[in-house]
Enzyme design. Sequence first.
Site, PDB file in Angstrom:
ATOM      1  N   CYS A  85       9.860  40.324   0.517  1.00  0.00           N
ATOM      2  CA  CYS A  85       9.028  39.797   1.591  1.00  0.00           C
ATOM      3  C   CYS A  85       7.568  40.170   1.396  1.00  0.00           C
ATOM      4  O   CYS A  85       7.219  40.957   0.525  1.00  0.00           O
ATOM      5  CB  CYS A  85       9.512  40.340   2.941  1.00  0.00           C
ATOM      6  SG  CYS A  85      11.259  40.069   3.256  1.00  0.00           S
ATOM      7  N   GLY A 112       7.597  35.008  -0.071  1.00  0.00           N
ATOM      8  CA  GLY A 112       8.696  34.528   0.763  1.00  0.00           C
ATOM      9  C   GLY A 112       8.358  33.213   1.414  1.00  0.00           C
ATOM     10  O   GLY A 112       7.271  33.047   1.965  1.00  0.00           O
ATOM     11  N   ASN A 186       9.667  45.252   3.923  1.00  0.00           N
ATOM     12  CA  ASN A 186       9.827  44.671   2.591  1.00  0.00           C
ATOM     13  C   ASN A 186      10.642  45.641   1.759  1.00  0.00           C
ATOM     14  O   ASN A 186      10.276  46.807   1.609  1.00  0.00           O
ATOM     15  CB  ASN A 186       8.462  44.440   1.939  1.00  0.00           C
ATOM     16  CG  ASN A 186       8.578  43.958   0.505  1.00  0.00           C
ATOM     17  OD1 ASN A 186       9.539  43.285   0.147  1.00  0.00           O
ATOM     18  ND2 ASN A 186       7.599  44.302  -0.313  1.00  0.00           N
ATOM     19  N   GLY A 187      11.758  45.173   1.219  1.00  0.00           N
ATOM     20  CA  GLY A 187      12.613  46.025   0.403  1.00  0.00           C
ATOM     21  C   GLY A 187      14.072  45.802   0.734  1.00  0.00           C
ATOM     22  O   GLY A 187      14.451  44.792   1.332  1.00  0.00           O
ATOM     23  N   TYR A 354       6.538  39.271 -12.231  1.00  0.00           N
ATOM     24  CA  TYR A 354       6.818  38.007 -11.564  1.00  0.00           C
ATOM     25  C   TYR A 354       6.348  37.926 -10.116  1.00  0.00           C
ATOM     26  O   TYR A 354       5.801  36.924  -9.692  1.00  0.00           O
ATOM     27  CB  TYR A 354       8.326  37.736 -11.602  1.00  0.00           C
ATOM     28  CG  TYR A 354       8.697  36.387 -11.015  1.00  0.00           C
ATOM     29  CD1 TYR A 354       8.655  35.240 -11.791  1.00  0.00           C
ATOM     30  CD2 TYR A 354       9.069  36.258  -9.675  1.00  0.00           C
ATOM     31  CE1 TYR A 354       8.974  33.994 -11.258  1.00  0.00           C
ATOM     32  CE2 TYR A 354       9.387  35.022  -9.132  1.00  0.00           C
ATOM     33  CZ  TYR A 354       9.344  33.899  -9.935  1.00  0.00           C
ATOM     34  OH  TYR A 354       9.646  32.677  -9.400  1.00  0.00           O
ATOM     35  N   ASP A 460       7.217  32.368 -21.204  1.00  0.00           N
ATOM     36  CA  ASP A 460       7.558  32.491 -19.783  1.00  0.00           C
ATOM     37  C   ASP A 460       7.508  33.957 -19.395  1.00  0.00           C
ATOM     38  O   ASP A 460       7.654  34.846 -20.242  1.00  0.00           O
ATOM     39  CB  ASP A 460       8.948  31.924 -19.503  1.00  0.00           C
ATOM     40  CG  ASP A 460       9.103  31.468 -18.051  1.00  0.00           C
ATOM     41  OD1 ASP A 460       8.172  31.679 -17.260  1.00  0.00           O
ATOM     42  OD2 ASP A 460      10.159  30.911 -17.716  1.00  0.00           O
ATOM     43  N   ASP A 461       7.275  34.205 -18.083  1.00  0.00           N
ATOM     44  CA  ASP A 461       7.196  35.599 -17.639  1.00  0.00           C
ATOM     45  C   ASP A 461       8.553  36.279 -17.665  1.00  0.00           C
ATOM     46  O   ASP A 461       8.648  37.480 -17.897  1.00  0.00           O
ATOM     47  CB  ASP A 461       6.565  35.699 -16.243  1.00  0.00           C
ATOM     48  CG  ASP A 461       7.190  34.746 -15.241  1.00  0.00           C
ATOM     49  OD1 ASP A 461       8.350  34.340 -15.443  1.00  0.00           O
ATOM     50  OD2 ASP A 461       6.515  34.406 -14.244  1.00  0.00           O
TER      51      ASP A 461
END
Length: 601
Positions: A85, A112, A186-187, A354, A460-461
């Site tokens: 989040c 998010g 967040n987590g 990312y 790509d990452d």
Amino acid sequence: MLSQLADSKSRLCRRQALSNAPKAILSAPSMIRSKVQTCALKQNRVGSKVNLAAKGQNLHSKKFFGMPIASHVSQHNKRVAPCECGIIGISKFGGNANVELYEGLLMLQHRGQDSAGMVTTNWKKFKEFKKNGLVKDVFEDQSVMNTMLGNVGIAHVRYPTAGSSSAQEAQPFFVNSPLGIFLIHNGNLTNTDELRGFLNSSRSFFNRHLRTESDSEVLLNVLADEIHRSHQRCLQTTGCDPTRNKKEFVFEAGRSLMQLLKGSYSCISLVNDVGLVAFRDPHGIRPLVLGKRATSQGDEWCIASEDCAFGPIGFTRVRDVEPGEMIIITEDNQVHSRQCVEGKLNPCIFEYIYLARPDSVLNEIPVYNFQLNLGSALAKRVKEVGWEVDLVCPVPDGSRPAAIQIASDLQLPYREGLVKNRYVGRTFIMPDQHMREMSVRRKLNAMPNVFDGKNVLLVDDSIVRGTTMTQIVDMVRKAGAKRVYLASASPPVIYPNVYGVDMPSRVEFVANGLSHEEVCKTLGADGLLYQSVDDLIKAGTDLNPRIETFDASCFTGAYVTGDIDESYLQRLELQGRGKRRRATSKIVSLVDSQNYKSEEQ
């Protein structure tokens, strides 16, 4: 670790232990207390009963408990729903914080896309609104924003990795006692079941009822329980005036909370009569950054998941919230900080690969510079394998910095051969696998004038499920590429990330159980290079040598919290994590902004 009691006799034993516990035990964290009390009961069943309403104190006095809240919505799907989040909180001297919270959320939208929520206050009234959808859609009605009054507020964007998409699980969450607390998180907690059992047992002061399966609601209720416990210690052991010590209650609760919780959590909270409260887990797994803005009245404050949210609203970065630290910003904008428990910084390295925006600085590491370092390391690997490459092309958008650096180091042309439709959501963050697959073709288009007759190095990452990359390789071939080589800026993902990233099941990973050559064949490429774990870690430690260990568990299987084992991972897979994340039932939204009044008004 706590376990469910096998029979009613054991449960009775626990209840008796609580009621017979000496007052001194009240100073210990709640889970520790329960074990001490049980042990003490076995050794000596004689003791004086603790009266929680001792000395005539009214535990439900309006002065300490405030803010009734209306019941909102609907059914929920009973599966755990951890999130990756974005969170933000603002404390100003005057004027409304709603517009700045909105702008800050827009800058965190990449974290998010499932729902958004906001609560604002002038410390007399609290206004809340949350709903499923993007930030711009949730708050598109000007009449909603007009009601979100107050100079202090918090806001949240969310996506679910499992369970319901009902707005009932959108944040902020709220409890009205003690004090009245809103919280955003967040987590992902990794001992949610134990904590839920504790809250639903006699060991909790109120045997708390939880309305959702969200670990964030569990976290909020544990915090509330510990604040209440600090209040009781004040009344029963020191005789302090509880109306003058509320800030201290929260700090004490923060210490106990961090001893109880396991997993990752960066949180911001509004606590009535205390202030805006922010805290971070002892490993600092998820980011949390403090910013300030100078005004004629003094400094105003902002706390957010990433400092990219600061610039558009005029705040500047001050520092990261330290692992194990709690910060309280009082109503007069004074900042108080306390190291609640000893912390050691072990941030999630996937944030830099990312999740975070390249214009953010997390834990004193510029994300953009980190990604450039990844490109330089990959360029050396490409030289070693000796591929004949005509051009370097990124898979937009996250791999651009690494691809630019690879092209520069190898002195090759850098070309944007994949054109992105910016009106399609990120496939990795989408909660349903079928939606991810459908969106890839809508999301990217390969240009034949770039690829025709060329040996192409696609960068790509990360390559997680392989769904997107397989289709991209096919598109580039159909656009005329002679050979298609792949370079991943991250190592192969072979373990779940249990700390809040949407990739919990090993069966999803393209690298699961396959050799390097088999993965390359599955993706349809002519060659494949992964970043090495050593080079990945070095990209971060070169920029911040203070960090000894990153959480790179999705690549190595080493989980920094130390509580994850094979049985835990198997339980995640049995729960269906990674198979179907979006509930099929009708999505319910909270359509009405609620008006909450403090009883002290």
